[in-house]
Write an enzyme that holds these catalytic residues in place. Structure first.
Site, PDB file in Angstrom:
ATOM      1  N   CYS A 135       0.886  -1.170   0.000  1.00  0.00           N
ATOM      2  CA  CYS A 135       0.000   0.000   0.000  1.00  0.00           C
ATOM      3  C   CYS A 135       0.914   1.206   0.000  1.00  0.00           C
ATOM      4  O   CYS A 135       1.468   1.579   1.028  1.00  0.00           O
ATOM      5  CB  CYS A 135      -0.909   0.009   1.232  1.00  0.00           C
ATOM      6  SG  CYS A 135      -1.958   1.487   1.299  1.00  0.00           S
ATOM      7  N   CYS A 138      -0.378   4.309   2.088  1.00  0.00           N
ATOM      8  CA  CYS A 138      -0.641   4.218   3.523  1.00  0.00           C
ATOM      9  C   CYS A 138      -0.258   2.825   4.006  1.00  0.00           C
ATOM     10  O   CYS A 138       0.903   2.465   3.921  1.00  0.00           O
ATOM     11  CB  CYS A 138      -2.084   4.577   3.828  1.00  0.00           C
ATOM     12  SG  CYS A 138      -3.290   3.860   2.707  1.00  0.00           S
ATOM     13  N   SER A 139      -1.196   2.071   4.524  1.00  0.00           N
ATOM     14  CA  SER A 139      -0.836   0.755   5.057  1.00  0.00           C
ATOM     15  C   SER A 139      -1.997  -0.215   4.921  1.00  0.00           C
ATOM     16  O   SER A 139      -2.151  -1.110   5.749  1.00  0.00           O
ATOM     17  CB  SER A 139      -0.445   0.878   6.527  1.00  0.00           C
ATOM     18  OG  SER A 139      -1.541   1.401   7.262  1.00  0.00           O
ATOM     19  N   CYS A 140      -2.819  -0.043   3.916  1.00  0.00           N
ATOM     20  CA  CYS A 140      -3.993  -0.902   3.754  1.00  0.00           C
ATOM     21  C   CYS A 140      -3.560  -2.367   3.633  1.00  0.00           C
ATOM     22  O   CYS A 140      -2.623  -2.690   2.905  1.00  0.00           O
ATOM     23  CB  CYS A 140      -4.785  -0.479   2.520  1.00  0.00           C
ATOM     24  SG  CYS A 140      -5.425   1.195   2.687  1.00  0.00           S
TER      25      CYS A 140
END
Lengths: 231, 122
Positions: A135, A138-140
């Protein structure tokens, strides 16, 4: 589900050592005061979190037990869930087809696994293709299938580089993908999460789903590793 | 697209150091922040969506984005959006933070009973 965004871990000053106590109106002051120690981290963001949680509880959005139950719910989601999905897909071709076609619905209908957040796309590794998930913004991450993401997944280094130099990043994880295989990098979003269906290793003919699940690790479902049998 | 057009969080394809395969055991305070986000985002209708949280985090100043830990960014981004949506006010947050700090300094309990130890370790 995961969520979220963002990235890496800077200095982590969290170090709490909670001891039990109550809070709220009518504080119970019977607790032991003797060893004076910080029960909770006291940094700006820790206090901000405590303030927000208290205010939201007071406003009736949820209560303390909801917080506890949500933590327990997320704690219960681990890579073992993903491993059980992969093992089933390896042993049941028609399930695999449905999983690859509609991951979220298939998991709910056939394994009673709630992906919870966002949609889930399962991408299959083959003799010709190796998939890896990131991701960049972000950090999905499919938290409710694989558990909370490892720190490196949220790092600037991984997010920046895996989309441009995937084979090199995989090499840094000890994973060598031959030039005869295409490497596909999938960039997740808040609404779309990916999970890799790794290649079934040779030498596992006749294995049960449970045996197979036992050798499937988290990194192989992110795509930075392949499933290998223990020596 | 030139790098001039990138926002700070938009780092795909940029140069960076070698990936360190790091992770850590999640702390109780981190799990409590995560639970707040889930509780608010999984309500129907959501109090805050994951996209809104993402925007809140993306809009943090770069020095905060790069300077604080992961769940610290979550609570910073979350509260920005909650203030924007009038779920909480800046004033009540500031006042309660001062109260929280005073209670911690006095050794008083802050975390609700039954929540304090949940999820310890991982």
């Amino acid at each position: 589900m995961p969520h979220s965004h963002d990235h890496d871990d800077g200095p982590d000053d969290g170090h709490d050592d909670d001891t039990g106590h109550s809070h709220g109106h009518g504080h119970d002051h019977d607790h032991d005061h003797t060893p004076i120690q910080a029960d909770e981290p006291t940094g700006h963001y820790h206090n901000l979190a405590d303030a927000a949680r208290e205010l939201l509880i007071e406003k009736g959005y949820f209560d303390g037990s909801d917080v506890r139950e949500m933590i327990e719910r997320i704690d219960s989601r681990t890579p073992a869930i993903g491993a059980s999905i992969v093992a089933k897909a390896w042993t049941d071709p028609s399930f695999k087809e449905r999983l690859l076609t509609n991951g979220k619905k298939t998991l709910k209908d056939e394994m009673d696994i709630d992906v919870v957040v966002a949609d889930l796309v399962v991408v299959e590794n083959t003799e010709d293709v190796h998939n890896v998930v990131v991701c960049t913004l972000c950090s999905c991450y499919p938290v409710f299938v694989l558990g909370r993401p490892p720190d490196w997944y949220k790092s600037r280094e991984y997010r920046s580089r895996v989309v441009r130099h995937p084979r090199q990043v995989l090499h840094e994880f000890g994973t060598e993908i031959g030039d005869d295989r295409e490497v596909r990098v999938h960039d997740s979003t808040a609404d779309m999460r990916y999970m890799v269906l790794p290649k079934r290793p040779a030498g596992t003919d006749g294995w049960s789903e449970e045996q197979l699940a036992g050798v499937i690790g988290r990194d192989s479902m992110i795509g930075v590793a392949e499933v290998e049998l223990p020596n | 697209m030139t790098d001039d057009t990138r926002q700070h969080h938009d780092m795909g394809g940029l140069d960076a150091e070698t990936v360190q395969p790091s992770t850590h055991e999640f702390e109780p305070w981190e799990k409590r922040i995560e639970a707040l986000v889930r509780l608010l985002s999984l309500r129907q209708p959501p109090i805050i969506t994951i996209d809104e949280l993402r925007r809140g985090i993306e809009e943090l100043p770069p020095e905060v984005y790069d300077g604080v830990s992961y769940y610290e960014k979550w609570i910073a981004g979350l509260t920005e959006i909650l203030v924007e949506k009038d779920v909480l006010s800046r004033e009540e947050l500031d006042a309660r933070m001062a109260d929280v700090a005073a209670r911690k300094a006095a050794g008083e309990p802050v975390v609700e009973k039954g929540v304090e130890n949940s999820g310890g370790g991982a």
